[in-house]
Design a protein around this motif. Structure first.
Motif, PDB file in Angstrom:
ATOM      1  N   HIS A 135      -0.752  41.498 -22.185  1.00 41.51           N
ATOM      2  CA  HIS A 135      -1.927  41.450 -21.309  1.00 41.51           C
ATOM      3  C   HIS A 135      -2.360  42.903 -21.129  1.00 41.51           C
ATOM      4  O   HIS A 135      -1.532  43.751 -20.798  1.00 41.51           O
ATOM      5  CB  HIS A 135      -1.532  40.815 -19.970  1.00 41.51           C
ATOM      6  CG  HIS A 135      -2.582  40.890 -18.930  1.00 41.51           C
ATOM      7  ND1 HIS A 135      -3.633  40.009 -18.871  1.00 41.51           N
ATOM      8  CD2 HIS A 135      -2.741  41.743 -17.885  1.00 41.51           C
ATOM      9  CE1 HIS A 135      -4.397  40.318 -17.839  1.00 41.51           C
ATOM     10  NE2 HIS A 135      -3.877  41.366 -17.233  1.00 41.51           N
TER      11      HIS A 135
ATOM     12  N   GLN B  58      -4.177  46.054 -19.387  1.00 44.45           N
ATOM     13  CA  GLN B  58      -4.683  46.610 -18.135  1.00 44.45           C
ATOM     14  C   GLN B  58      -5.180  48.020 -18.447  1.00 44.45           C
ATOM     15  O   GLN B  58      -4.568  48.722 -19.249  1.00 44.45           O
ATOM     16  CB  GLN B  58      -3.578  46.721 -17.085  1.00 44.45           C
ATOM     17  CG  GLN B  58      -2.938  45.424 -16.713  1.00 44.45           C
ATOM     18  CD  GLN B  58      -1.786  45.632 -15.728  1.00 44.45           C
ATOM     19  OE1 GLN B  58      -1.312  46.736 -15.509  1.00 44.45           O
ATOM     20  NE2 GLN B  58      -1.345  44.547 -15.134  1.00 44.45           N
TER      21      GLN B  58
ATOM     22  N   GLU C 113      -7.823  43.687 -17.758  1.00 47.96           N
ATOM     23  CA  GLU C 113      -7.820  43.735 -16.290  1.00 47.96           C
ATOM     24  C   GLU C 113      -7.997  45.188 -15.872  1.00 47.96           C
ATOM     25  O   GLU C 113      -7.267  46.059 -16.327  1.00 47.96           O
ATOM     26  CB  GLU C 113      -6.493  43.207 -15.755  1.00 47.96           C
ATOM     27  CG  GLU C 113      -6.341  43.353 -14.265  1.00 47.96           C
ATOM     28  CD  GLU C 113      -4.937  43.023 -13.772  1.00 47.96           C
ATOM     29  OE1 GLU C 113      -4.685  43.249 -12.577  1.00 47.96           O
ATOM     30  OE2 GLU C 113      -4.099  42.581 -14.569  1.00 47.96           O
TER      31      GLU C 113
ATOM     32  N   HIS D  58       1.502  49.276 -10.211  1.00 51.54           N
ATOM     33  CA  HIS D  58       1.750  48.276 -11.262  1.00 51.54           C
ATOM     34  C   HIS D  58       3.020  48.617 -12.035  1.00 51.54           C
ATOM     35  O   HIS D  58       3.802  47.723 -12.375  1.00 51.54           O
ATOM     36  CB  HIS D  58       0.559  48.184 -12.217  1.00 51.54           C
ATOM     37  CG  HIS D  58      -0.589  47.415 -11.664  1.00 51.54           C
ATOM     38  ND1 HIS D  58      -0.982  46.201 -12.164  1.00 51.54           N
ATOM     39  CD2 HIS D  58      -1.431  47.684 -10.638  1.00 51.54           C
ATOM     40  CE1 HIS D  58      -2.013  45.757 -11.473  1.00 51.54           C
ATOM     41  NE2 HIS D  58      -2.302  46.637 -10.547  1.00 51.54           N
TER      42      HIS D  58
ATOM     43  N   ASN E 166       6.072  47.913  -9.855  1.00 53.21           N
ATOM     44  CA  ASN E 166       6.273  46.470  -9.708  1.00 53.21           C
ATOM     45  C   ASN E 166       6.568  45.782 -11.034  1.00 53.21           C
ATOM     46  O   ASN E 166       6.557  44.551 -11.097  1.00 53.21           O
ATOM     47  CB  ASN E 166       5.042  45.842  -9.042  1.00 53.21           C
ATOM     48  CG  ASN E 166       4.867  46.318  -7.619  1.00 53.21           C
ATOM     49  OD1 ASN E 166       5.831  46.644  -6.939  1.00 53.21           O
ATOM     50  ND2 ASN E 166       3.626  46.391  -7.176  1.00 53.21           N
ATOM     51  N   ARG E 167       6.790  46.574 -12.072  1.00 54.11           N
ATOM     52  CA  ARG E 167       7.116  46.058 -13.419  1.00 54.11           C
ATOM     53  C   ARG E 167       6.015  45.145 -13.950  1.00 54.11           C
ATOM     54  O   ARG E 167       6.268  44.185 -14.652  1.00 54.11           O
ATOM     55  CB  ARG E 167       8.474  45.353 -13.431  1.00 54.11           C
ATOM     56  CG  ARG E 167       9.619  46.122 -12.788  1.00 54.11           C
ATOM     57  CD  ARG E 167      10.231  47.210 -13.562  1.00 54.11           C
ATOM     58  NE  ARG E 167      10.776  46.788 -14.854  1.00 54.11           N
ATOM     59  CZ  ARG E 167      11.097  47.661 -15.786  1.00 54.11           C
ATOM     60  NH1 ARG E 167      10.939  48.943 -15.573  1.00 54.11           N
ATOM     61  NH2 ARG E 167      11.579  47.258 -16.936  1.00 54.11           N
ATOM     62  N   GLN E 168       4.771  45.474 -13.615  1.00 47.90           N
ATOM     63  CA  GLN E 168       3.612  44.750 -14.120  1.00 47.90           C
ATOM     64  C   GLN E 168       3.024  45.446 -15.345  1.00 47.90           C
ATOM     65  O   GLN E 168       1.968  45.057 -15.822  1.00 47.90           O
ATOM     66  CB  GLN E 168       2.548  44.618 -13.029  1.00 47.90           C
ATOM     67  CG  GLN E 168       2.996  43.772 -11.858  1.00 47.90           C
ATOM     68  CD  GLN E 168       2.013  43.843 -10.712  1.00 47.90           C
ATOM     69  OE1 GLN E 168       1.699  44.916 -10.214  1.00 47.90           O
ATOM     70  NE2 GLN E 168       1.524  42.685 -10.301  1.00 47.90           N
TER      71      GLN E 168
ATOM     72  N   HIS F  96       4.377  47.057 -19.176  1.00 44.11           N
ATOM     73  CA  HIS F  96       5.516  47.080 -20.092  1.00 44.11           C
ATOM     74  C   HIS F  96       5.411  48.185 -21.125  1.00 44.11           C
ATOM     75  O   HIS F  96       6.396  48.531 -21.766  1.00 44.11           O
ATOM     76  CB  HIS F  96       5.671  45.721 -20.771  1.00 44.11           C
ATOM     77  CG  HIS F  96       5.878  44.626 -19.779  1.00 44.11           C
ATOM     78  ND1 HIS F  96       7.063  44.422 -19.127  1.00 44.11           N
ATOM     79  CD2 HIS F  96       5.026  43.709 -19.282  1.00 44.11           C
ATOM     80  CE1 HIS F  96       6.944  43.408 -18.283  1.00 44.11           C
ATOM     81  NE2 HIS F  96       5.707  42.966 -18.351  1.00 44.11           N
TER      82      HIS F  96
END
Length: 125
Positions: free
Chosen positions: A22, A24, A41, A56, A59-61, A63
């Motif tokens: 995903h 970002q 995003e 992010h 918060n391990r959003q 990778h």
């Protein structure tokens, strides 16, 4: 991503999406990617409010982090991003060439599993 690198991010983002990632990006990069058909995003830069990119990462959003910098302002912004990515053990790339190589490796691993052998196993005497 600095402006001079933006054109080369489209292919990389598309390839990452095909591999299941995903995307970002901060405003400028997000707009560029969207203009070229990439679903992305938008996330805030640290100075723009919360939750921002460093949040992010914490918060391990995230990778994988790609952060190419140009001017002094973007260099100042990169310090907390780089620090948090390294503390969280998240791969961090500062060049388009580096993320290109990583994406190629990710794609190769999705096509064929990785195996480890000794040099002697590859080249018996």
């Amino acid at each position: 991503v600095k402006d001079s690198d933006k054109a080369r991010t489209v292919d990389i983002a598309q390839r990452l999406q095909k591999s299941g990632f995903h995307i970002q990006a901060t405003k400028g990069t997000a707009m560029h990617l969207q203009e070229h058909g990439v679903m992305v995003e938008m996330v805030y830069k640290v100075k723009e409010g919360r939750p921002h990119l460093v949040d992010h990462i914490k918060n391990r959003q995230a990778h994988i982090v790609v952060n190419t910098v140009g001017n002094t302002s973007s260099q100042d912004d990169s310090l907390p991003i780089r620090r948090e990515a390294l503390q969280q053990g998240i791969p961090y790339f500062t060049t388009i060439q580096g993320i290109h190589a990583a994406v190629s490796a990710i794609e190769a691993m999705t096509k064929k599993s990785l195996s480890v052998q000794s040099l002697q196993e590859y080249h018996p005497t």
